[in-house]
Design an enzyme around this catalytic site. Structure first.
Site, short mmCIF file in Angstrom:
data_model
loop_
_atom_site.label_atom_id
_atom_site.label_comp_id
_atom_site.label_asym_id
_atom_site.label_seq_id
_atom_site.Cartn_x
_atom_site.Cartn_y
_atom_site.Cartn_z
N GLU A 82 0.81 -1.22 0.00
CA GLU A 82 0.00 0.00 0.00
C GLU A 82 0.85 1.27 0.00
O GLU A 82 0.32 2.37 -0.20
CB GLU A 82 -0.93 -0.01 1.22
CG GLU A 82 -2.02 -1.07 1.10
CD GLU A 82 -2.82 -1.26 2.39
OE1 GLU A 82 -2.33 -0.85 3.45
OE2 GLU A 82 -3.92 -1.84 2.31
N GLU A 113 7.54 -22.20 7.43
CA GLU A 113 7.87 -21.33 8.57
C GLU A 113 8.87 -21.96 9.53
O GLU A 113 9.35 -21.29 10.43
CB GLU A 113 6.60 -20.95 9.33
CG GLU A 113 5.95 -22.09 10.10
CD GLU A 113 4.81 -21.60 11.00
OE1 GLU A 113 4.86 -21.91 12.20
OE2 GLU A 113 3.90 -20.93 10.50
#
Length: 270
Positions: A82, A113
């Protein structure tokens, strides 16, 4: 580091969720969500320190890296994505990395992960250096991809911070600036996409927005550097110009077209 209480895994304050009416489910979720902003308020001093450290480095061309897995990784990528449209900075100034790579944005990548070394490999692909900052995001505060990444970054003299929901966690103990938001147990036990994820989004908004204000990407209260890549944003930009320069909408649109950005149009016609 000694044992710590993993708050994110504690049993929900509510039980027999399946027996609740829809209104009861939603009302109780909302009751829990109301705790989130107050928990975030408690960590403002740490967020403030991070923003100030970032601002100094950004002036010298530094970058902000978010690293995370699952929901946490996606939220970091969302915040990074953004920055260019909202504040007009190149996309390589704020970068979100997720365990498992871009595939993991939409679909979980099994065991990605759990690799303690992969984050540093990913960071090195971007030629990370001492002018950059790494923020590890992990609700649990134990995700190997994230803890390994911040430890490696810190070893190389890079400033590190974290956003976690478990104070006293290994992640919080591995960074220069820990931001540990205690939102309490989740409505659905262990579902950290809920309050924990909401708190992470709030903190990420605070970090990036405050940073952009500090480095001059906002004037007054306006996004004067936003990219004008759709009609809504062109209209918004023109309205900003009408307010600042006291001209009509047609004139504002003409100035926007001529100068290419709200800031350039305003600066040239003050």
């Amino acid at each position: 580091m000694g044992e710590f209480t993993k708050i994110t895994e504690q049993t929900s304050l509510y039980d027999h969720l399946e027996n609740m009416t829809t209104d009861e489910i939603l009302s109780n979720m909302n009751k829990e969500d109301q705790k989130v902003a107050l928990a975030v308020q408690e960590v403002i001093p740490a967020v403030s320190r991070l923003v100030d450290e970032l601002a100094v480095r950004f002036v010298d061309g530094g970058r902000l890296f978010y690293i995370g897995a699952g929901t946490s990784g996606r939220l970091g990528i969302l915040d990074a994505s953004e920055i260019p449209p909202t504040f007009g900075l190149p996309h390589e100034r704020v970068i979100g990395l997720i365990a498992g790579g871009d595939t993991a944005i939409r679909k979980a990548v099994e065991f990605a992960e759990d690799d303690t070394q992969q984050a540093w490999v990913d960071l090195k692909e971007h030629d990370i250096n001492k002018n950059d900052v790494v923020v590890g995001i992990a609700a649990s505060g134990t995700t190997p991809y994230v803890t390994g990444g911040v430890k490696d970054a810190r070893k190389h003299g890079i400033l590190t911070a974290c956003i976690t929901n478990n104070p006293g966690s290994p992640l919080a103990g591995s960074v220069d600036i820990p931001i540990a938001v205690n939102v309490g147990p989740e409505f659905v036990t262990g579902s950290t996409r809920m309050k924990s994820g909401t708190s992470q989004k709030l903190v990420l908004n605070m970090i990036s927005t405050a940073l952009m204000i500090k480095i001059g990407r906002v004037e007054g209260n306006k996004m004067v550097n936003m990219q004008l890549n759709n009609n809504k944003l062109v209209d918004r930009g023109a309205r900003f110009i009408t307010e600042v320069l006291n001209v009509d909408m047609d004139k504002a649109l003409a100035l926007l077209k001529k100068h290419g950005s709200v800031k350039a149009a305003i600066d040239a016609n003050k």
